[in-house]
Design an enzyme around this catalytic site. Structure first.
Site, PDB file in Angstrom:
ATOM      1  N   LYS A 280      46.350  43.573  37.752  1.00 16.88           N
ATOM      2  CA  LYS A 280      46.820  42.655  36.703  1.00 16.88           C
ATOM      3  C   LYS A 280      47.807  43.365  35.755  1.00 16.88           C
ATOM      4  O   LYS A 280      48.636  44.146  36.222  1.00 16.88           O
ATOM      5  CB  LYS A 280      45.617  42.046  35.969  1.00 16.88           C
ATOM      6  CG  LYS A 280      44.653  41.356  36.943  1.00 16.88           C
ATOM      7  CD  LYS A 280      43.598  40.505  36.300  1.00 16.88           C
ATOM      8  CE  LYS A 280      42.708  39.891  37.369  1.00 16.88           C
ATOM      9  NZ  LYS A 280      41.677  39.009  36.853  1.00 16.88           N
TER      10      LYS A 280
ATOM     11  N   GLY B 221      36.112  38.028  35.542  1.00 21.38           N
ATOM     12  CA  GLY B 221      35.999  38.834  34.325  1.00 21.38           C
ATOM     13  C   GLY B 221      34.772  38.536  33.480  1.00 21.38           C
ATOM     14  O   GLY B 221      34.694  38.966  32.329  1.00 21.38           O
TER      15      GLY B 221
ATOM     16  N   GLU C 105      38.427  32.346  44.311  1.00 25.24           N
ATOM     17  CA  GLU C 105      38.097  32.972  43.029  1.00 25.24           C
ATOM     18  C   GLU C 105      37.684  31.885  42.038  1.00 25.24           C
ATOM     19  O   GLU C 105      38.555  31.300  41.354  1.00 25.24           O
ATOM     20  CB  GLU C 105      39.300  33.726  42.474  1.00 25.24           C
ATOM     21  CG  GLU C 105      39.785  34.848  43.371  1.00 25.24           C
ATOM     22  CD  GLU C 105      40.492  35.941  42.580  1.00 25.24           C
ATOM     23  OE1 GLU C 105      40.038  37.078  42.654  1.00 25.24           O
ATOM     24  OE2 GLU C 105      41.477  35.645  41.876  1.00 25.24           O
TER      25      GLU C 105
ATOM     26  N   HIS D 231      47.285  32.669  41.712  1.00 21.68           N
ATOM     27  CA  HIS D 231      46.130  33.191  40.960  1.00 21.68           C
ATOM     28  C   HIS D 231      45.850  32.242  39.786  1.00 21.68           C
ATOM     29  O   HIS D 231      46.782  31.708  39.181  1.00 21.68           O
ATOM     30  CB  HIS D 231      46.420  34.609  40.459  1.00 21.68           C
ATOM     31  CG  HIS D 231      45.181  35.294  39.975  1.00 21.68           C
ATOM     32  ND1 HIS D 231      44.612  35.001  38.767  1.00 21.68           N
ATOM     33  CD2 HIS D 231      44.383  36.227  40.558  1.00 21.68           C
ATOM     34  CE1 HIS D 231      43.505  35.730  38.618  1.00 21.68           C
ATOM     35  NE2 HIS D 231      43.351  36.485  39.696  1.00 21.68           N
TER      36      HIS D 231
ATOM     37  N   ASN E 298      43.392  43.987  42.373  1.00 20.82           N
ATOM     38  CA  ASN E 298      44.390  43.336  41.534  1.00 20.82           C
ATOM     39  C   ASN E 298      44.368  44.021  40.167  1.00 20.82           C
ATOM     40  O   ASN E 298      43.446  43.823  39.388  1.00 20.82           O
ATOM     41  CB  ASN E 298      44.060  41.842  41.416  1.00 20.82           C
ATOM     42  CG  ASN E 298      45.041  41.095  40.537  1.00 20.82           C
ATOM     43  OD1 ASN E 298      46.032  41.671  40.074  1.00 20.82           O
ATOM     44  ND2 ASN E 298      44.789  39.832  40.294  1.00 20.82           N
TER      45      ASN E 298
ATOM     46  N   SER F  76      34.206  39.136  39.442  1.00 25.32           N
ATOM     47  CA  SER F  76      33.082  39.991  39.036  1.00 25.32           C
ATOM     48  C   SER F  76      32.453  40.777  40.184  1.00 25.32           C
ATOM     49  O   SER F  76      31.237  41.000  40.207  1.00 25.32           O
ATOM     50  CB  SER F  76      32.012  39.166  38.304  1.00 25.32           C
ATOM     51  OG  SER F  76      32.541  38.640  37.106  1.00 25.32           O
TER      52      SER F  76
ATOM     53  N   GLU G 177      45.131  32.765  36.836  1.00 24.61           N
ATOM     54  CA  GLU G 177      45.791  33.156  35.585  1.00 24.61           C
ATOM     55  C   GLU G 177      47.235  32.663  35.564  1.00 24.61           C
ATOM     56  O   GLU G 177      47.777  32.320  34.507  1.00 24.61           O
ATOM     57  CB  GLU G 177      45.689  34.684  35.404  1.00 24.61           C
ATOM     58  CG  GLU G 177      44.254  35.081  35.044  1.00 24.61           C
ATOM     59  CD  GLU G 177      43.818  36.442  35.551  1.00 24.61           C
ATOM     60  OE1 GLU G 177      44.675  37.259  35.922  1.00 24.61           O
ATOM     61  OE2 GLU G 177      42.589  36.680  35.580  1.00 24.61           O
TER      62      GLU G 177
HETATM   63  P1  13P Z   1      37.393  40.502  38.054  1.00 22.86           P
HETATM   64  O1  13P Z   1      36.964  41.315  39.267  1.00 22.86           O
HETATM   65  O2  13P Z   1      37.742  41.321  36.882  1.00 22.86           O
HETATM   66  O3  13P Z   1      36.387  39.412  37.779  1.00 22.86           O
HETATM   67  O4  13P Z   1      38.772  39.756  38.463  1.00 22.86           O
HETATM   68  C1  13P Z   1      38.850  39.056  39.644  1.00 22.86           C
HETATM   69  C2  13P Z   1      40.253  38.636  39.886  1.00 22.86           C
HETATM   70  O5  13P Z   1      40.796  37.818  39.179  1.00 22.86           O
HETATM   71  C3  13P Z   1      40.980  39.284  40.986  1.00 22.86           C
HETATM   72  O6  13P Z   1      42.180  38.652  41.258  1.00 22.86           O
END
Ligand code: 13P
Length: 253
Positions: free
Chosen positions: A12, A174, A168, A96, A10, A214, A98
């Protein structure tokens, strides 16, 4: 049936077009496709066409990071399921954390987006996961079950087969602080149990459940080694071509 694992990236809202193209080119040139792994990229909408042209014939799949709840029409700034399918996407991320957080996507919107994706034959990667506060309050299972029940409301059995679920935990995204692989696997068991209850044992047995949060080239193997973990959704570590290639190489012995 054996569940073929998935490693998904992803990207983003992190990359320029040149950076997306570089990553795609590097993967195309260095990754040897294999029948026992599916690789899936989620670039920015803006870069999907460029990435598509680069990975053509590589066996790598392409998806959108989001889609509109609406089928088509006067929705300025939105991207519809049919447009993603038309441009070469096979998959789409829905729900997601976010999007749920920053864009206030509630259960109903997520459910509408799942339906919109299905109507254009896109494979949904449904993201679910609890916040740090919810985890502290001991309500992880309740949150996960609510997210699944609401997202799949009104979705027929035959549509579930093509779905993928990505667990997740928000506190692990992150932060560099993933859960223990066995703790993630425990939540995956809850997900599978819920699918079994909502649908049928064979659907639950076949659905793929990814872990995200992560993941990097060092810890990927420990997660993928869990029976209940059918793959990973990688954020930060997928932005560096070499690191992501290491993930694709390191996931098993
Ligand atoms: P990270 O791997 O940066 O923690 O992000 C995970 C994520 O949100 C994938 O959709």
């Amino acid at each position: 049936m054996k569940r073929i694992p998935i490693i998904a990236a992803n990207w983003k809202m992190q990359l320029t077009e040149a950076e997306s193209k570089h990553l795609a080119t590097f993967l195309k040139e260095n990754y040897q496709p294999s029948a026992d792994l599916e690789v899936l990229l989620f670039p920015s909408f803006l870069h999907i066409a460029s990435v598509r042209d680069i990975i053509a014939g590589s066996g790598i799949y392409l998806g959108g990071q989001n889609l509109s709840f609406a089928e088509k029409g006067a929705y300025t700034g939105e991207v519809a399921a049919f447009q993603l399918a038309d441009i070469g996407c096979t998959h789409v991320l829905v729900g997601h954390s976010e999007r749920r957080h920053y864009f206030h996507e509630d259960y109903e919107t997520v459910n509408q987006k799942v339906k919109a994706a299905i109507s254009s034959h896109l494979k949904v990667v449904l993201c679910i996961g609890e916040s740090a506060d919810e985890r502290k309050a001991g309500v992880t299972e309740m949150v996960i079950v609510d997210q699944l029940e609401s997202a799949f409301s009104g979705i027929d059995h035959d549509k579930l087969a093509s779905m993928v679920i990505a667990y997740e935990p928000i506190w692990a995204i992150g932060t560099g602080k993933p859960p223990k692989p066995e703790d993630a696997a425990h939540v995956h068991q809850i997900v599978r149990k819920t699918i079994r209850r909502l649908y049928a044992p064979e659907i639950a047995d076949n659905i793929r459940i990814l872990y995200g949060g992560s993941i990097d080239a060092k810890n990927i193997k420990a997660f993928m080694a869990q029976e209940e973990v059918d793959g990973v959704l990688v954020g930060g570590a997928s932005l560096d071509a070499k690191k992501f290639l290491q993930c694709l190489k390191n996931w098993k012995d």
